[in-house]
Design an enzyme around this catalytic site. Structure first.
Site, mmCIF file in Angstrom:
data_model
loop_
_atom_site.group_PDB
_atom_site.id
_atom_site.type_symbol
_atom_site.label_atom_id
_atom_site.label_comp_id
_atom_site.label_asym_id
_atom_site.label_seq_id
_atom_site.Cartn_x
_atom_site.Cartn_y
_atom_site.Cartn_z
ATOM 1 N N LYS A 78 -5.936 18.031 -56.854
ATOM 2 C CA LYS A 78 -4.732 18.318 -57.643
ATOM 3 C C LYS A 78 -4.344 19.772 -57.377
ATOM 4 O O LYS A 78 -5.232 20.643 -57.316
ATOM 5 C CB LYS A 78 -5.043 18.098 -59.122
ATOM 6 C CG LYS A 78 -3.836 18.192 -60.052
ATOM 7 C CD LYS A 78 -4.250 17.861 -61.495
ATOM 8 C CE LYS A 78 -3.083 17.904 -62.459
ATOM 9 N NZ LYS A 78 -3.487 17.530 -63.830
ATOM 10 N N SER A 153 -0.644 14.098 -65.938
ATOM 11 C CA SER A 153 -0.089 14.961 -64.935
ATOM 12 C C SER A 153 -0.752 14.828 -63.552
ATOM 13 O O SER A 153 -0.184 15.280 -62.561
ATOM 14 C CB SER A 153 -0.202 16.421 -65.386
ATOM 15 O OG SER A 153 -1.563 16.781 -65.537
ATOM 16 N N SER A 177 -4.473 13.472 -68.799
ATOM 17 C CA SER A 177 -3.880 13.630 -67.464
ATOM 18 C C SER A 177 -4.698 13.072 -66.315
ATOM 19 O O SER A 177 -4.201 13.004 -65.190
ATOM 20 C CB SER A 177 -3.577 15.104 -67.189
ATOM 21 O OG SER A 177 -2.425 15.494 -67.894
#
Lengths: 486, 474
Positions: A78, A153, A177
């Protein structure tokens, strides 16, 4: 079978046996990315050259027979995990050109294992969002149904793993997330106990809630990844000083004697009947496997969204104050005073959702409002933790849905932040309480969208989660899942 | 109307740790800009603070030295504001749970002793520095100082005059220096002070409106600024005006205070507990361990000086004001075994010749001063010559023996040599001799003076007296 389709455990066996090289595996993943990422849009940066060098390095170590478990395994990260010399944008214009001079502790650990780092994947700007739509650069799509959200996210992480671009990814979970996109993309995602994985080098959204965790295609791989990233780190004062167990030791059949709690508040209004059916089926599978099913209550569940959006935004308003245009990141050049520089830089560098949360958080901490908002929220947070502690006196793990609905169309909720916030209701309490949670694939909707099942455990009881999750996975017989995308 | 002055001081003391409060960077002063920095003190995304244990230890020391309570659980908080020298957009400080509370120190002004309360002390990080270009409208940021540990010491509004404020400041300074936890350099900014000051009619309980004074970077400035502000506030009140609550900067060039910002512009710092740092827990064992390492503090040392060296309280008080001075005294006193004489030398000649410079820059070492005193006592040189020797020592850094030898300043104690001169003086001054014999014994000093003149002050005064008494008796 193409190498990119292998799980970590499968690939590791072939790598060790010499029937597959890390270069072949990495090359296969890179080709897959080349083929499908134009549709999935998971990757912000692919470091093909560097990845192949790392793969060659891994092959040398594999040849010596001294390889660590993740040696030669390609992974995605990420884009809020700092990578030395590689742009780390947090999905924001503000950090579009930011190149960290250091590696996050988890990145160091992965490199130490000999893992191959393919690149950085998309995310909601500064991890604020549930769909990755607030990413300033590209919005990942659900590999099971293009045009639908991959969640957020950590949407890029989930999409890259579900689209078979890589066997695993690291994401971060502040209010769901990791678990939510894992659920929407039909993969496994774990948010570890707060303090189990070092946050050093994770660009902070809400420091007391953030936790790094893996997204993988099955529970065994999740345990392997957790083995690699867990452990005390002197650079993170909130990391816990204790021995980390071998999580794969919990990957065993049978849940006899385990008590699985069903929190009644998690099955209330707004829960999609298809989601409910999938979770109910999951409960039956566990009962059949020998678990005792007990009903429990988490009475403060209703307050979780309110508490979360005060604490998370308050911390964010302070954490994001450093993006001021002074010494790194974006700076608006059309300014004539210091105050103007701050205002224009932050107005143009941040997207709407980030600014909204900074405003909420600033308000919650302001003189005259602090007691009513931030302080009260902190007090209720303690009560929420008490709820969990009481529940875990009655059961070993809690079973529930992850998200009230399957994935929705990109753009569908983009203009309705409140609806988006409310969809986090089932995942944020774990962050408030600091407990671990895992999302395991549970089934599919009639439209072919994945639906996950959430398990939550007491602090540092990842072992219970892995055991129940593994038995759920076995009992549901869903593996292997392959989205049709090519 | 008579007014009472009410003052409270906030002192920022840089703690003398090797490394910064939340990272391993050096705290050394004077390095090239931004060379003592790392991701943590630069506030780069993803970096996290780790508390330097030495900072906690130093804060506990100061707490113990001022009879304060040490909070077994204390917590860091974030003070949020934007400024280019603050890379994180917040200062990590302490707010509602500081490490130290409820202390006190005793001060003395004009022989009057008073106790000044200490509200709290807390640990925090220093900010960086801005360097403004002289010609271009450009500013540069140097973050070397960012993250240097500070101890903020907040007094109660117990101080009643600018003199008391200066005395309190000196006392805190002395304790910090005794503990060796702050180098106390006001010019370099390692010891800084802000003041809150208000006036109220004598007898009134309620405090008047206060102003905050900043930018006072010497003991003298603090007192001057406060004296100015007392006059300014009194003039306004006497004319029936009201004091505006504001922050004022002391301008040492113009000798006045200037407005910096009013209360309306006051920041809302939005303090909240720092989620990156767990609460600091201090156990009793650690406190006792630190207590055992505390050095003798100014008050105890003063009492010992009175007892052990039989010094008057005034001397003992002055000499123990600073650790350096007291150490210097003890070394010199041990070298000559003449404590009171050493004290006199230090409080007159040494102080005068230092001209306000630090004792550490003094070329005359404590042992050398001891030797000088010794040479007077043993009659090697006279007290008067000793002063000349001392000046030469201050200038050249040479030892007293060397100076005396090089300049041939040794006392003339040769009896027959002196007797010749004595006889000549008696022969040359018949009038004075007659008067002396007639009872004007005070003329003895005239005769000795003549002798000193002729010997350039090198005659042994005791021997001179003896010879004149003997010769004039005839």
């Amino acid at each position: 079978m193409n190498p990119y389709e292998l799980t970590i455990a499968e690939a590791t066996k072939q790598l060790a046996a010499g029937s597959l090289s890390s270069r072949e595996l990495t090359q296969s993943c890179l080709e897959r990315i080349e083929a499908v990422d134009i549709k999935v849009k998971a990757f912000l940066v692919v470091n093909a050259e560097q990845a192949l060098l790392q793969a060659d390095e891994a092959d040398k170590i594999l040849a010596c027979g001294e390889a660590k478990p993740l040696c030669g395994i390609p992974l995605s990260l990420k884009d809020l995990l700092c990578t030395k010399g590689v742009v780390t944008t947090c999905g924001s214009r503000m950090l579009e050109n930011f190149i960290p001079p250091y590696d996050a502790t988890v990145v160091e650990k992965l490199k130490g294992q000999g893992a191959v780092l393919l690149g950085k994947v998309a995310m909601d700007e500064f991890a604020m969002g549930s769909t990755s739509e607030s990413c300033a650069f590209r919005v990942p799509e659900n590999p099971w149904k293009l045009g639908f959200v991959s969640g957020g996210s950590s949407g890029g992480s989930a999409a890259s793993v579900a689209a078979l671009e890589c066997p695993a990814s690291l994401g971060s979970d502040t209010g769901g997330s990791i678990r939510q996109p894992a659920s929407l993309c039909g993969i496994v995602g774990m948010k570890p106990t707060y303090g189990l994985v070092s946050r050093y080098g994770l660009v902070a959204f809400a420091s007391s809630l953030d936790q790094i965790g893996p997204l993988t295609r099955d529970v065994t791989d999740c345990a392997l990844m957790m083995n690699a990233i867990s452990g005390y780190d002197a650079k993170d004062s909130t990391s816990v000083r204790q021995e980390t167990p071998d999580f794969t030791a919990s990957i065993i059949e049978g849940v006899q004697g385990m008590r699985v709690g069903v929190p009644r508040e998690y099955f209330g209004e707004g829960l999609d009947p298809e989601v409910k059916a999938v979770v109910t089926h999951g409960i039956e599978v566990l009962r059949d496997a020998g678990a005792e099913i007990v009903e429990v209550s988490l009475p403060r569940t209703d307050y979780c969204v309110a508490v979360y959006y005060l604490i998370a935004t308050a911390e964010a308003s302070s954490n994001l104050a450093r993006y001021d245009g002074v010494s790194y990141g974006f700076r608006d050049q059309e300014v004539h005073s210091l105050m103007e520089m701050y205002k224009e830089t932050r107005s143009h560098g941040f997207g709407a959702e980030v600014k909204r949360r900074i405003l909420i958080g600033t308000y919650a901490l302001s003189a005259g409002y602090y007691d009513a908002y931030y302080k009260k929220a902190s007090q209720v947070r303690t009560l929420i933790l008490n709820d969990f502690n009481r529940a875990f006196e009655q059961c070993d793990v809690l079973i529930s849905p992850v998200v009230p609905t399957p994935a929705w169309k990109i753009g569908e909720k983009a203009d309705n932040p409140l609806a988006m916030y409310l969809s986090d209701v089932l995942t944020i309490s774990a962050n408030l309480a600091g407990i671990p949670g895992i999302s395991v694939p549970g089934g599919f909707s009639r439209d072919g969208l994945p639906i996950g099942i959430q398990l939550q455990g007491a602090h540092f009881r990842e072992d219970s989660l892995f055991k129940v999750a593994y038995n759920l996975e076995r009992g549901l017989k869903l593996l292997p899942q392959r989205p049709g995308i090519t | 109307m008579k007014f009472e002055t009410v003052i409270g001081l906030e002192i920022h003391a840089q703690l003398k740790t090797e490394s910064k409060i939340f990272c391993g960077c050096s705290t050394k002063f004077g390095a090239p800009p931004n060379s003592h920095t790392c991701p943590v003190c630069l506030g780069l995304p993803g970096s996290l603070p780790v508390l330097n244990k030495k900072v906690v230890e130093f804060a506990i020391k100061m707490g113990l030295a001022t009879g304060s309570d040490i909070n077994r659980i204390n917590q860091f908080a974030r003070k949020n504001y934007f400024y280019p020298d603050l890379p994180k957009g917040y200062q990590t400080s302490q707010f509602d749970l500081p490490i130290v509370e409820h202390g006190e120190v005793e001060i003395e002004v004009d022989g009057k002793k008073r106790v000044i309360g200490i509200t709290r002390m807390h640990m925090e990080e220093d900010a960086g520095k801005l360097i403004h270009d002289d010609r271009e409208p450009v500013s540069y940021v140097d973050l070397n100082r960012t993250g240097t540990p500070l101890l903020e010491i907040v007094s109660e509004p117990d101080i009643r005059s600018p003199e008391e404020a200066a005395a309190y400041l000196r006392k805190i300074h002395a304790i910090l220096r005794y503990l060796d936890i702050c180098d106390g350099n006001m010019q370099e900014g390692s010891f800084r002070c802000d003041a809150n000051i208000s006036l109220r009619p004598v007898g009134q309980e309620k405090l008047g409106t206060r102003t905050e004074l900043k930018n006072m970077n010497s003991f003298r400035n603090v007192q001057s600024a406060l004296e100015y502000e007392v006059r300014r506030q009194r003039d306004i009140l006497m004319e029936g005006g009201t004091i505006v609550q504001e922050t004022l900067l002391w301008n040492p060039d113009r000798n006045c205070t200037e407005s910096m910002r009013s209360k309306d512009d006051a920041h809302d710092y939005r303090y909240f507990p720092c989620p990156d740092l767990v609460p600091v827990r201090i156990d009793d064992a650690w406190i006792e361990e630190i207590r055992a390492t505390l050095p003798e503090l100014p008050e105890a040392r003063k009492l010992r000086f009175i007892q052990e060296y039989e010094l008057p309280e005034h001397d003992a008080s002055l000499l123990t004001n600073s650790r350096e001075l007291a150490d210097y005294f003890e070394t010199a006193a041990k070298a000559c075994n003449q404590p009171k004489k050493v004290s006199n030398w230090m409080m007159t000649e040494l102080m005068r010749e230092l001209k306000g410079e630090e004792l550490s820059t003094c070329k005359v070492g404590a042992e050398q001063l001891g030797s000088l005193v010794n040479m007077v006592e043993t009659g090697t040189i006279s007290g008067k010559i000793a002063k000349t020797v001392f000046l030469e020592m201050m200038a050249s850094g040479k030892g007293p023996e060397t100076v005396v030898e090089e300049q041939n300043l040794g006392q003339v104690s040769n009896e027959s040599e002196l007797l010749t001169i004595v006889r000549r003086i008696i022969a040359d001054n018949p009038g004075q001799v007659t008067d002396f014999k007639g009872g004007k014994t005070k003329l003895m000093s005239y005769f000795v003076g003549q002798l000193m003149q002729k010997t350039k002050g090198q005659a042994n005064p005791a021997l001179a007296n003896k010879l004149f008494t003997q010769e004039l008796a005839g």
